[in-house]
Design a protein around this motif. Structure first.
Motif, PDB file in Angstrom:
ATOM      1  N   GLY A 142       0.812   9.733  -5.293  1.00 25.99           N
ATOM      2  CA  GLY A 142       1.270  11.018  -4.763  1.00 25.99           C
ATOM      3  C   GLY A 142       0.591  11.382  -3.458  1.00 25.99           C
ATOM      4  O   GLY A 142       0.428  12.564  -3.154  1.00 25.99           O
ATOM      5  N   ILE A 143       0.198  10.359  -2.688  1.00 27.88           N
ATOM      6  CA  ILE A 143      -0.448  10.615  -1.403  1.00 27.88           C
ATOM      7  C   ILE A 143       0.293   9.854  -0.304  1.00 27.88           C
ATOM      8  O   ILE A 143       1.074   8.943  -0.577  1.00 27.88           O
ATOM      9  N   ASP A 144       0.036  10.237   0.923  1.00 27.51           N
ATOM     10  CA  ASP A 144       0.610   9.567   2.086  1.00 27.51           C
ATOM     11  C   ASP A 144      -0.106   8.239   2.300  1.00 27.51           C
ATOM     12  O   ASP A 144      -1.312   8.142   2.054  1.00 27.51           O
ATOM     13  N   PRO A 145       0.597   7.190   2.754  1.00 28.69           N
ATOM     14  CA  PRO A 145      -0.065   5.908   3.015  1.00 28.69           C
ATOM     15  C   PRO A 145      -1.258   6.016   3.973  1.00 28.69           C
ATOM     16  O   PRO A 145      -2.227   5.284   3.847  1.00 28.69           O
ATOM     17  N   THR A 146      -1.198   6.946   4.918  1.00 26.30           N
ATOM     18  CA  THR A 146      -2.339   7.111   5.833  1.00 26.30           C
ATOM     19  C   THR A 146      -3.568   7.632   5.101  1.00 26.30           C
ATOM     20  O   THR A 146      -4.700   7.308   5.467  1.00 26.30           O
ATOM     21  N   THR A 147      -3.352   8.419   4.059  1.00 22.23           N
ATOM     22  CA  THR A 147      -4.482   8.912   3.257  1.00 22.23           C
ATOM     23  C   THR A 147      -5.150   7.751   2.538  1.00 22.23           C
ATOM     24  O   THR A 147      -6.384   7.672   2.491  1.00 22.23           O
ATOM     25  N   LEU A 148      -4.353   6.839   2.000  1.00 26.82           N
ATOM     26  CA  LEU A 148      -4.915   5.651   1.343  1.00 26.82           C
ATOM     27  C   LEU A 148      -5.683   4.809   2.355  1.00 26.82           C
ATOM     28  O   LEU A 148      -6.785   4.326   2.064  1.00 26.82           O
ATOM     29  N   SER A 149      -5.137   4.668   3.541  1.00 25.08           N
ATOM     30  CA  SER A 149      -5.823   3.918   4.588  1.00 25.08           C
ATOM     31  C   SER A 149      -7.168   4.562   4.930  1.00 25.08           C
ATOM     32  O   SER A 149      -8.175   3.871   5.102  1.00 25.08           O
ATOM     33  N   ASN A 189       0.811  -1.213   0.000  1.00 23.96           N
ATOM     34  CA  ASN A 189       0.000   0.000   0.000  1.00 23.96           C
ATOM     35  C   ASN A 189       0.846   1.265   0.000  1.00 23.96           C
ATOM     36  O   ASN A 189       0.435   2.290  -0.533  1.00 23.96           O
ATOM     37  N   GLY A 190       2.049   1.182   0.580  1.00 18.59           N
ATOM     38  CA  GLY A 190       2.959   2.327   0.558  1.00 18.59           C
ATOM     39  C   GLY A 190       3.368   2.669  -0.865  1.00 18.59           C
ATOM     40  O   GLY A 190       3.426   3.844  -1.239  1.00 18.59           O
ATOM     41  N   ASP A 191       3.647   1.638  -1.661  1.00 13.66           N
ATOM     42  CA  ASP A 191       4.005   1.857  -3.068  1.00 13.66           C
ATOM     43  C   ASP A 191       2.828   2.435  -3.846  1.00 13.66           C
ATOM     44  O   ASP A 191       3.000   3.353  -4.656  1.00 13.66           O
TER      45      ASP A 191
END
Length: 106
Positions: A36-43, A28-30
């Motif tokens: 172009g977002i922070d991994p926490t935003t994806l979470s 998910n980090g990749d």
């Protein structure tokens, strides 16, 4: 804005499941980095519910359903209903021909 709870359509539930399953087997980090977002935003996109009771991913899936689109695996090949019907008709006619069947299954 009033709080309204939206129920996902079957199509949106299937799309959400496909997305979440795919994210479960990827880094998910990749993915976040490529967006172009922070991994926490994806979470948060996956888990944080908005005022309508849906996550951002669920809203996107329902949006696709509402405009007549769906998510499929990238390697899958699909055709239109018209093409499928034409193929069905062609095969129905071909299966009635013993000569065609002999050639087809030679």
């Amino acid at each position: 804005m009033s709080k309204v709870s939206i129920e996902l359509s079957a199509s949106a539930r299937n799309a959400r499941a496909m997305i979440l399953q795919s994210l479960a087997i990827t880094n998910n980090g990749d993915v976040a980095g490529k967006l172009g977002i922070d991994p926490t935003t994806l979470s948060k996109m996956k888990n944080e519910r908005k005022t309508n009771g849906l996550t951002e991913i669920e809203m996107f899936c329902e949006l696709l359903h509402l405009v007549g689109l769906k998510i499929v695996n990238a390697d899958d090949v699909y055709c239109s209903v018209e093409t499928a019907e034409a193929t069905r008709e062609l095969l129905k006619n071909c299966f009635n021909s013993p000569d065609y069947m002999r050639i087809l299954f030679k």
